[in-house]
Write a protein that holds these residues in place. Sequence first.
Motif, PDB file in Angstrom:
ATOM      1  N   SER A   1       0.827  -1.205   0.000  1.00 47.95           N
ATOM      2  CA  SER A   1       0.000   0.000   0.000  1.00 47.95           C
ATOM      3  C   SER A   1       0.865   1.261   0.000  1.00 47.95           C
ATOM      4  O   SER A   1       0.494   2.270  -0.595  1.00 47.95           O
ATOM      5  CB  SER A   1      -0.973   0.009   1.183  1.00 47.95           C
ATOM      6  N   TYR A   2       2.028   1.185   0.632  1.00 46.64           N
ATOM      7  CA  TYR A   2       2.957   2.313   0.623  1.00 46.64           C
ATOM      8  C   TYR A   2       3.392   2.619  -0.807  1.00 46.64           C
ATOM      9  O   TYR A   2       3.393   3.768  -1.245  1.00 46.64           O
ATOM     10  CB  TYR A   2       4.180   1.994   1.500  1.00 46.64           C
ATOM     11  N   CYS A   3       3.727   1.583  -1.524  1.00 49.38           N
ATOM     12  CA  CYS A   3       4.161   1.745  -2.914  1.00 49.38           C
ATOM     13  C   CYS A   3       3.007   2.227  -3.787  1.00 49.38           C
ATOM     14  O   CYS A   3       3.189   3.108  -4.628  1.00 49.38           O
ATOM     15  CB  CYS A   3       4.704   0.417  -3.431  1.00 49.38           C
ATOM     16  N   ASP A   4       1.811   1.673  -3.581  1.00 50.81           N
ATOM     17  CA  ASP A   4       0.636   2.056  -4.371  1.00 50.81           C
ATOM     18  C   ASP A   4       0.228   3.517  -4.135  1.00 50.81           C
ATOM     19  O   ASP A   4      -0.407   4.129  -4.991  1.00 50.81           O
ATOM     20  CB  ASP A   4      -0.552   1.151  -4.059  1.00 50.81           C
ATOM     21  N   ALA A   5       0.569   4.065  -2.975  1.00 53.28           N
ATOM     22  CA  ALA A   5       0.195   5.442  -2.638  1.00 53.28           C
ATOM     23  C   ALA A   5       1.197   6.467  -3.194  1.00 53.28           C
ATOM     24  O   ALA A   5       0.977   7.672  -3.039  1.00 53.28           O
ATOM     25  CB  ALA A   5       0.091   5.605  -1.128  1.00 53.28           C
ATOM     26  N   TYR A   6       2.262   6.007  -3.841  1.00 53.97           N
ATOM     27  CA  TYR A   6       3.271   6.903  -4.416  1.00 53.97           C
ATOM     28  C   TYR A   6       3.772   7.921  -3.388  1.00 53.97           C
ATOM     29  O   TYR A   6       3.845   9.115  -3.642  1.00 53.97           O
ATOM     30  CB  TYR A   6       2.729   7.635  -5.650  1.00 53.97           C
ATOM     31  N   ILE A   7       4.140   7.414  -2.233  1.00 49.66           N
ATOM     32  CA  ILE A   7       4.570   8.279  -1.136  1.00 49.66           C
ATOM     33  C   ILE A   7       5.800   9.102  -1.499  1.00 49.66           C
ATOM     34  O   ILE A   7       5.899  10.272  -1.123  1.00 49.66           O
ATOM     35  CB  ILE A   7       4.824   7.452   0.140  1.00 49.66           C
TER      36      ILE A   7
END
Length: 142
Positions: free
Chosen positions: A86-92
């Motif tokens: 989810s961290y990667c999917d959120a483009y942090i």
Amino acid sequence: DNSPEFIPPRRTCRRQAREQSGEADHHEGLSSDEELTPTEVDEFQKSKDNVLEDSRKIFEDVHADFCDIRKILLKFQEWKEKFPDSYCDAYISFCLPKLLNPLIRVQLISWNPLEQNFTELEEMPWFRAIQEFSDAENVSES
């Protein structure tokens, strides 16, 4: 003779006026147009002090976890470690500059690189926190 009368440049006129009045505190190469009067200096200092005072109040009603860059980055680091997908999917990595921008700008309000005893950017706490976060991200990715 129809030639226009020679008018000396303003700089020459000001230099001649200084020589006649005996002013000795002028430094050649500096424009007297850019010199501030004591009143202007006082007004600038008061305005600067007001801005600095107001900047200290910006985050006074914010919980410490959300106005300290190091604590914010630790939250993101925890998120990355616990939920990497989810961290990667959120483009942090794209969001962090916009998120941290106001916090950094408040800390840079009083920073003046033209002063003799200014702090280098690399020595500022927010810079070190971001650097540590980036190093931790690079280590975890490798």
